[in-house]
Design a protein around this motif. Structure first.
Motif, PDB file in Angstrom:
ATOM      1  N   GLU A  61     101.266 -15.295  16.393  1.00 38.41           N
ATOM      2  CA  GLU A  61     102.482 -16.065  16.144  1.00 38.41           C
ATOM      3  C   GLU A  61     103.711 -15.162  16.104  1.00 38.41           C
ATOM      4  O   GLU A  61     104.779 -15.523  16.594  1.00 38.41           O
ATOM      5  N   GLN A  62     103.566 -13.982  15.507  1.00 40.36           N
ATOM      6  CA  GLN A  62     104.706 -13.063  15.443  1.00 40.36           C
ATOM      7  C   GLN A  62     105.126 -12.613  16.835  1.00 40.36           C
ATOM      8  O   GLN A  62     106.318 -12.437  17.107  1.00 40.36           O
ATOM      9  N   ALA A  63     104.147 -12.439  17.718  1.00 42.30           N
ATOM     10  CA  ALA A  63     104.492 -12.107  19.109  1.00 42.30           C
ATOM     11  C   ALA A  63     105.291 -13.246  19.743  1.00 42.30           C
ATOM     12  O   ALA A  63     106.271 -13.002  20.456  1.00 42.30           O
ATOM     13  N   MET A  64     104.874 -14.492  19.480  1.00 40.42           N
ATOM     14  CA  MET A  64     105.632 -15.637  19.994  1.00 40.42           C
ATOM     15  C   MET A  64     107.046 -15.641  19.424  1.00 40.42           C
ATOM     16  O   MET A  64     108.014 -15.942  20.129  1.00 40.42           O
ATOM     17  N   ARG A 229     110.010 -25.615   2.221  1.00 41.81           N
ATOM     18  CA  ARG A 229     108.978 -26.629   2.389  1.00 41.81           C
ATOM     19  C   ARG A 229     108.718 -26.901   3.870  1.00 41.81           C
ATOM     20  O   ARG A 229     109.619 -26.819   4.699  1.00 41.81           O
ATOM     21  N   GLY A 230     107.467 -27.259   4.157  1.00 44.08           N
ATOM     22  CA  GLY A 230     107.144 -27.762   5.493  1.00 44.08           C
ATOM     23  C   GLY A 230     107.105 -26.725   6.589  1.00 44.08           C
ATOM     24  O   GLY A 230     107.187 -27.063   7.764  1.00 44.08           O
ATOM     25  N   LEU A 231     106.991 -25.437   6.224  1.00 51.81           N
ATOM     26  CA  LEU A 231     106.885 -24.417   7.276  1.00 51.81           C
ATOM     27  C   LEU A 231     105.557 -24.587   8.007  1.00 51.81           C
ATOM     28  O   LEU A 231     104.494 -24.584   7.394  1.00 51.81           O
ATOM     29  N   ASP A 273      96.889 -27.920  12.686  1.00 50.44           N
ATOM     30  CA  ASP A 273      98.293 -27.853  12.289  1.00 50.44           C
ATOM     31  C   ASP A 273      99.145 -28.889  13.025  1.00 50.44           C
ATOM     32  O   ASP A 273     100.077 -29.450  12.456  1.00 50.44           O
ATOM     33  N   ALA A 274      98.817 -29.131  14.294  1.00 48.88           N
ATOM     34  CA  ALA A 274      99.606 -30.097  15.063  1.00 48.88           C
ATOM     35  C   ALA A 274      99.433 -31.511  14.501  1.00 48.88           C
ATOM     36  O   ALA A 274     100.366 -32.319  14.531  1.00 48.88           O
ATOM     37  N   ARG A 483     108.204 -27.566  18.394  1.00 38.87           N
ATOM     38  CA  ARG A 483     108.274 -27.661  16.939  1.00 38.87           C
ATOM     39  C   ARG A 483     108.061 -26.289  16.300  1.00 38.87           C
ATOM     40  O   ARG A 483     108.741 -25.919  15.333  1.00 38.87           O
ATOM     41  N   ILE A 484     107.104 -25.520  16.850  1.00 37.18           N
ATOM     42  CA  ILE A 484     106.850 -24.176  16.335  1.00 37.18           C
ATOM     43  C   ILE A 484     108.079 -23.290  16.511  1.00 37.18           C
ATOM     44  O   ILE A 484     108.468 -22.541  15.605  1.00 37.18           O
TER      45      ILE A 484
END
Length: 513
Positions: A61-64, A229-231, A273-274, A483-484
């Motif tokens: 995710e950090q790469a993204m 919230r909601g991360l 998660d989706a 969304r991400i």
């Protein structure tokens, strides 16, 4: 010399990964060529790189967030617990061996340190700056001698350290001062700032405590980040499932409830998660032994030890509950290990996962899984086959995801294969995947990330609404990937506003151009 900064914590789960992700996105936004790095990581949620290597999910995710392709060098040592004190060790993307705690420690240290050094060198040849993340606490003095995650990496990379504490849990001020007292003098000198994370309330009430911390340590507080919230950030391990068991929908009679079995060795539960982000969906994780109440679907997720978890499902009565729910017309889905458990048998002749040999599965699919020592990890593209019998509007749909499994599953009627894999890690192929049951709504697949596919997710949810006799509220809109990215931007904006970014950039060696 490549610059960089390292984020360490006073404890596990204080938000190191979130802050690292935020800095990755901030630096990208500011035109800086940056990459993430975590030398040693223990996690059950993993990410498959384009060339089929396995790393921690957070580094993917950090790469993204950096806008770059993830590589195995971003997490050269990944440890995946299997239970009973044993874990699989992944070195630069590939399984090295299963290992018990303390076993052949000298060799383990040598291999891990070599991988960390190699990967640091490789990343530094391609990127100007690194955002480095530690693991657990910096001050685990009982583990200091064999440290592979925190100050050892800071010394290897020769970077300053920012120490992060979670103020929402209480005791954060004392944990920061206590951590500094327990560090070795040479490591204490590396700590250049403190960040207090997940703060709620009036900052003016906290200010006197922050000033006292600065006076006691001589080190500045460089940020107080509010609770967000909601991360929608991927969790690394099952701790997050204990912290937040339920994802609430809109409430009322129109909610769809999806039950996910929280296996003892659950892995890659980021697959869902989706679903959590969909309005009107109530995603509930229950432990085997808890009652499967009225629900609209049951999902069995991935497992680091499918054989042991299948035995646990049987012993706790959860296996019978799943079959009973299916008999009542409740759709049942299995992902990877969950797919294996849906079959007739799980066979482990080489003791790859356990010493149990052969165990009986749920019997909802006409499959048998055999385990072997070779692990399969790929990014994949697949075409819908028999799955279209359950979800007709997916006929011919292309899906993307990834595979991580050590088992091979034999389906006794190939025409009931759920999918056809057409590409693995960029190479063309034609292999059947998964299975669809001959009666009722049941299917399994090795395709992690299947719910990230917009059309698949919406088709599945529409079926659940229809099955419940309701009009679907599922709508189009932004994709999960969009969304991400919005999450990364929101996280970056919030962190940017609440830290001394100029000071942190100076520490990292970043100069304004």
């Amino acid at each position: 010399m490549t610059g960089g900064i390292m984020l360490q914590g006073t404890a596990s789960n204080v938000g190191k990964s979130a802050v690292a992700t935020a800095l990755c996105r901030i630096f990208k936004q500011d035109g800086i060529k940056v990459a993430p790095f975590k030398g040693w990581n223990m996690a059950l949620n993993s990410y498959v790189t384009a060339n089929g290597g396995e790393i921690g999910r957070a580094q993917g995710e950090q790469a993204m967030a950096c806008g770059i392709e993830a590589t195995v060098d971003m997490n050269p040592v990944l440890v995946k617990p299997k239970g009973n004190g044993e874990a699989q060790v992944i070195i630069r993307g590939k399984p090295w061996r299963d290992r018990k705690v303390g076993e052949k420690e000298e060799e383990y240290q040598r291999v891990c340190k070599g991988a960390i050094e190699t990967s640091l060198k490789e990343l530094r040849s391609h990127y100007d700056y690194l955002v480095i993340e530690g693991a657990g606490s910096s001050a685990e003095i009982n583990l200091r001698q064999n440290d592979l995650a925190n100050m050892l990496v800071a010394r290897m990379a020769d970077v300053p350290v920012i120490l992060i504490a979670d103020i929402d849990r209480g005791g954060a001020l004392a944990s920061v001062v206590g951590t500094m007292m327990l560090l070795l003098p040479e490591d204490r000198k590396r700590v250049a700032g403190f960040i207090f994370n997940m703060f709620r309330g009036d900052l003016s009430i906290l200010e006197p405590g922050l000033r006292m911390v600065e006076e006691r340590t001589g080190i500045p507080v460089v940020g107080v980040i509010p609770y967000m919230r909601g991360l929608n950030l991927a969790a690394e391990d099952g701790v997050s499932l204990d912290d937040t068991r339920h994802s609430q929908g809109l409430g009322g009679d129109k909610d769809i409830e999806i039950t996910v079995i929280n296996l003892p060795r659950i892995s890659n539960f980021t697959d869902f998660d989706a679903l959590k982000g969909e309005p009107g969906i109530h995603l509930k994780f229950i432990k085997p032994g808890e009652e499967i109440r009225q629900t609209d679907a049951v999902i069995i997720p991935g497992s680091k030890n499918s054989v042991a978890d299948m035995i646990h499902l049987t012993k706790t009565g959860c296996a019978g509950q799943i079959v009973n729910a299916f008999d009542r017309g409740v759709p049942v889905v299995g992902i990877c290990g969950g797919y294996q458990m849906l079959g007739l048998e799980l066979r482990d002749p080489f003791n790859t996962e356990s010493s149990y040999g052969t165990v009986t599965g749920l019997g909802l699919l006409n499959t048998i899984t055999s385990f072997n020592p070779e692990k399969q990890t790929y990014q994949v593209k697949a075409e819908v086959k028999a799955l279209a019998q359950l979800l007709p509007d997916l006929e011919g749909e292309e899906l993307s995801g990834y595979e991580i499994h050590m088992g091979s599953t034999r389906l006794f009627e190939e025409n009931w294969s759920a999918l056809l894999i057409k590409e693995r890690s960029g190479r063309g192929i034609s292999i059947n995947d998964g299975a669809v049951g001959k009666k009722g709504f049941v299917f399994g697949t090795y395709l992690h990330g299947i719910f990230d596919n917009e059309n698949f997710r919406h088709s599945f949810l529409k079926h659940l609404y229809k099955n419940k006799g309701l009009v679907s509220s599922v709508q189009g809109g932004i994709s999960f990937s969009q969304r991400i990215n919005q999450t990364y931007d929101f996280l970056a904006d919030t962190v940017r506003e609440n830290i001394d970014l100029d000071y942190i950039k100076k520490l990292a060696g970043i100069t304004n151009k």
